[in-house]
Design a protein around this motif. Structure first.
Motif, PDB file in Angstrom:
ATOM      1  N   ARG A   1       3.148   3.146   4.288  1.00  0.00           N
ATOM      2  CA  ARG A   1       3.701   2.897   2.947  1.00  0.00           C
ATOM      3  C   ARG A   1       4.594   1.665   2.983  1.00  0.00           C
TER       4      ARG A   1
ATOM      5  N   VAL B   1       4.356   3.282  -4.685  1.00  0.00           N
ATOM      6  CA  VAL B   1       4.272   3.505  -3.232  1.00  0.00           C
ATOM      7  C   VAL B   1       4.930   4.845  -2.896  1.00  0.00           C
TER       8      VAL B   1
ATOM      9  N   ASP C   1      -0.071   6.969   8.182  1.00  0.00           N
ATOM     10  CA  ASP C   1       0.294   7.037   6.762  1.00  0.00           C
ATOM     11  C   ASP C   1       1.230   5.862   6.475  1.00  0.00           C
TER      12      ASP C   1
ATOM     13  N   GLN D   1       2.834   7.703  -4.228  1.00  0.00           N
ATOM     14  CA  GLN D   1       1.423   7.563  -3.847  1.00  0.00           C
ATOM     15  C   GLN D   1       0.505   7.527  -5.080  1.00  0.00           C
TER      16      GLN D   1
ATOM     17  N   THR E   1       0.817  -1.209   0.000  1.00  0.00           N
ATOM     18  CA  THR E   1       0.000   0.000   0.000  1.00  0.00           C
ATOM     19  C   THR E   1       0.852   1.261   0.000  1.00  0.00           C
ATOM     20  N   ASP E   2       0.287   2.311  -0.621  1.00  0.00           N
ATOM     21  CA  ASP E   2       0.949   3.624  -0.592  1.00  0.00           C
ATOM     22  C   ASP E   2       0.266   4.529   0.428  1.00  0.00           C
ATOM     23  N   GLY E   3      -0.625   3.936   1.234  1.00  0.00           N
ATOM     24  CA  GLY E   3      -1.346   4.713   2.242  1.00  0.00           C
ATOM     25  C   GLY E   3      -2.757   5.062   1.794  1.00  0.00           C
TER      26      GLY E   3
END
Ligand code: AMP
Ligand code: GLY
Length: 424
Positions: free
Chosen positions: A271, A317, A269, A320, A205-207
Motif C-alpha cells: 500500500r 489506498v 500486501d 482499498q 497502489t492499494d494492493g
C-alpha cells in the motif's frame, strides 16, 4: 482529520502543500520537516526511524493517517510496527511494509522479483565473496560498460558503471571482499548495461488497484550536460515528451500490471507508491530499478500537476477502494530546478541565510535542506530548495524557474542552468 508526513525534503514539502489544499484535512504535521513545511504545518523534531517517537507523536496529536516520504523508515519496518501495535494498528500508513520495501532495500530481491514475474529488465546475476571467481567469469560474458550494484541501501551511491573489464573485476572484489559500501555490498548484482533514455513512472497502489501518476525525468548529475558526480537529483520535468501514449501503454501492460499482480501472487500486501526507474530503448521499456516511495525532486513536478485532492487517493489506498477514485492532471508542463550548496555532493557548508524567497511570484519554492534559525531561513543540507514553475512548454516553465531563482540568494548557491537540455 490530522495527518503526519514523515521526512524533511522537498518531496515532503510538496506533499504537505498538496495535502494542505484538501478540505478534509484538519491539521498537518511533518516530522522532522523543514523551514518550508514549518510555514504550512506543525514540524515535530523527531527522527522518522525512531518508531517510539513516531508513536508518541501520532497518539499525542490525534493523527489518523501517516504518509511516509523516504525509504529508510519503510525498509526499517514503520508500517509493520504500526500493524503490530494495538494503539496504532487501525491508523493507515501510506507506504509498504518491510516485505514490499525490499523492492528498494535489496537489488537482488528486486531483480529476482522482476525475473519471476516477467518484468522486462537487464540480464543479471548476483555474487558474494564466496563466489567471486564466478562473478569474474560472468563479467567476461558481458560487453562493456559493466554495471555493478550494491545489493543494499547505499544512499544512491551503490551503483558503479565501468568501462574496462579489469576495473570492473577490481571494483567487484572491493565491494564484496573489502566492503566498499559496507554491509550493503556483501552481495553485488552485476547486470547488462541498458541503452536508451531514462525516465520515472510513479504508481500508487492499494494492493489490488493502482493509479499511474504523471511521469517525470530527473537530472541526477551535478554538472551541466549530465557530467560529474551523481546527486539526489538536480532538477526534473513532467510530463516527459518522449513518453508518449504508446510508450506509456507499454509500460502499463509490460511493467505495471505484472508488478502489481506479482506482489499479489507473492503475498505482499503493498500500500503506497512504487517509483519505477525505466529505460526507454527505442520505445521499449526496461526496468532499471524500483523505489518504494516518490522521487525527489520528481515529486516537486508530479504533485503540482495533480489538479484534484491527493488525500482522496490516499483514502482509496487506506480503504482499498482506489478503483473508485479518480484524479485530474493538468496538461501543463512543470519544471523544477534544485538549488544546492556550493561543493555538494561533496563537502559543503550549512547555515547560510537564504533571502529573497518572498519576492518569488511566478514559481513555487519547495524547501529541502532548510531550517529556521532566529526567525531566518537558513540552509541545512546539500540540496537546499527546488523552484517549480508551470508553462505551456518546457521552455516557458524553465524560463519562469530561472527568473525566480534570480531573486533568491544564499552564499555559494549552485544550480544547473541546463535542466531539460536534452528535451528542448
Ligand atoms: P539505480 O540505483 O539502480 O537506479 O542506478 C543508478 C543509475 O545508474 C540509474 O539511474 C541509471 O542511470 C544507471 N544504471 C543503473 N543500472 C543500469 C543499467 N543496467 N544500464 C544502464 N544504466 C544503468
Ligand atoms: N531523484 C531520484 C530519487 O529520488 O531517487
Amino acid at each position: 482529520m490530522n495527518i503526519l508526513i514523515l521526512g524533511s525534503g522537498g518531496r515532503e514539502h510538496a506533499f504537505a502543500l498538496k495535502l494542505s489544499q484538501s478540505n478534509k484535512i484538519n491539521q498537518l504535521f511533518v516530522a522532522p520537516g523543514n523551514a518550508g513545511t514549518h510555514q504550512i504545518a506543525k514540524n515535530i523534531a523527531i527522527d522518522p526511524t525512531d518508531f517510539i517517537a513516531v508513536k508518541e507523536t501520532v497518539l499525542g496529536n490525534d493523527i489518523k493517517m501517516v504518509v511516509v516520504g523516504p525509504e529508510a523508515p519503510l525498509v526499517a519496518g514503520v508500517h509493520d510496527f504500526f500493524l503490530a501495535d494495538n494503539d496504532l494498528k487501525n491508523i493507515p500508513v501510506i507506504g509498504p511494509k518491510k516485505d514490499g520495501a525490499l523492492l528498494e532495500g535489496s537489488k537482488d530481491f528486486s531483480k529476482q522479483f522482476m525475473q519471476k514475474h516477467g518484468v522486462p529488465t537487464a540480464r543479471y546475476q548476483s555474487f558474494t565473496k564466496e563466489n567471486l571467481q564466478e562473478g569474474f567469469a560472468f563479467l567476461e560474458t558481458l560487453a562493456p560498460p559493466f554495471v555493478l550494484k550494491a545489493d543494499g541501501l547505499a544512499g544512491g551511491k551503490g551503483v558503479l558503471i565501468l568501462n574496462s573489464l579489469q576495473e570492473a573485476k577490481i571494483e567487484l572484489e572491493e565491494m564484496v571482499s573489502n566492503k566498499k559500501f559496507g554491509e550493503a555490498s556483501t552481495t553485488v548484482v552485476i547486470e547488462e548495461f541498458l541503452k536508451g533514455i531514462e525516465l520515472s513512472v510513479f504508481v500508487l497502489t492499494d494492493g489490488k488497484n493502482y493509479k499511474i501518476l504523471p511521469s517525470a525525468k530527473d537530472y541526477k548529475r551535478i554538472g551541466e550536460g549530465d557530467t560529474g558526480l551523481n546527486t539526489g537529483g538536480m532538477g526534473a520535468i513532467s510530463p516527459v515528451p518522449f513518453a508518449d501514449d504508446a510508450f506509456l501503454d507499454k509500460v502499463e501492460e509490460l511493467v505495471v500490471k505484472p508488478t502489481i499482480s506479482g506482489l499479489q501472487k507473492d503475498g505482499i500486501d503493498y500500500r503506497g507508491f512504487i517509483f519505477i526507474g525505466l529505460m526507454n530503448d527505442n520505445g521499449n521499456p526496461s526496468v532499471v530499478e524500483y523505489n518504494v516511495r516518490m522521487g525527489d525532486p520528481e515529486t516537486e513536478v508530479v504533485l503540482p500537476r495533480i489538479a484534484s485532492d491527493l488525500f482522496d487517493l490516499f483514502e482509496g489506498v487506506a480503504h482499498q477502494n482506489l478503483d473508485q477514485k479518480s484524479f485530474q492532471v493538468t496538461p501543463k508542463t512543470a519544471t523544477t530546478i534544485m538549488l544546492v550548496a556550493g561543493g555538494y555532493p561533496e563537502a559543503y557548508e550549512k547555515h547560510k541565510e537564504i533571502t529573497g524567497i518572498e519576492n518569488v511570484t511566478e514559481s513555487t519554492v519547495f524547501h529541502a535542506g532548510t531550517t529556521t534559525k532566529e526567525n531566518k531561513v537558513v540552509s541545512n543540507g546539500g540540496r537546499v530548495m527546488a523552484v517549480t514553475s508551470f508553462g505551456d512548454t518546457i521552455e516557458e516553465a524553465l524560463k519562469k524557474s530561472y527568473k525566480s531563482i534570480d531573486l533568491i540568494h544564499f552564499d555559494k548557491m549552485n544550480y544547473r542552468k541546463d535542466i531539460g537540455f536534452d528535451l528542448t
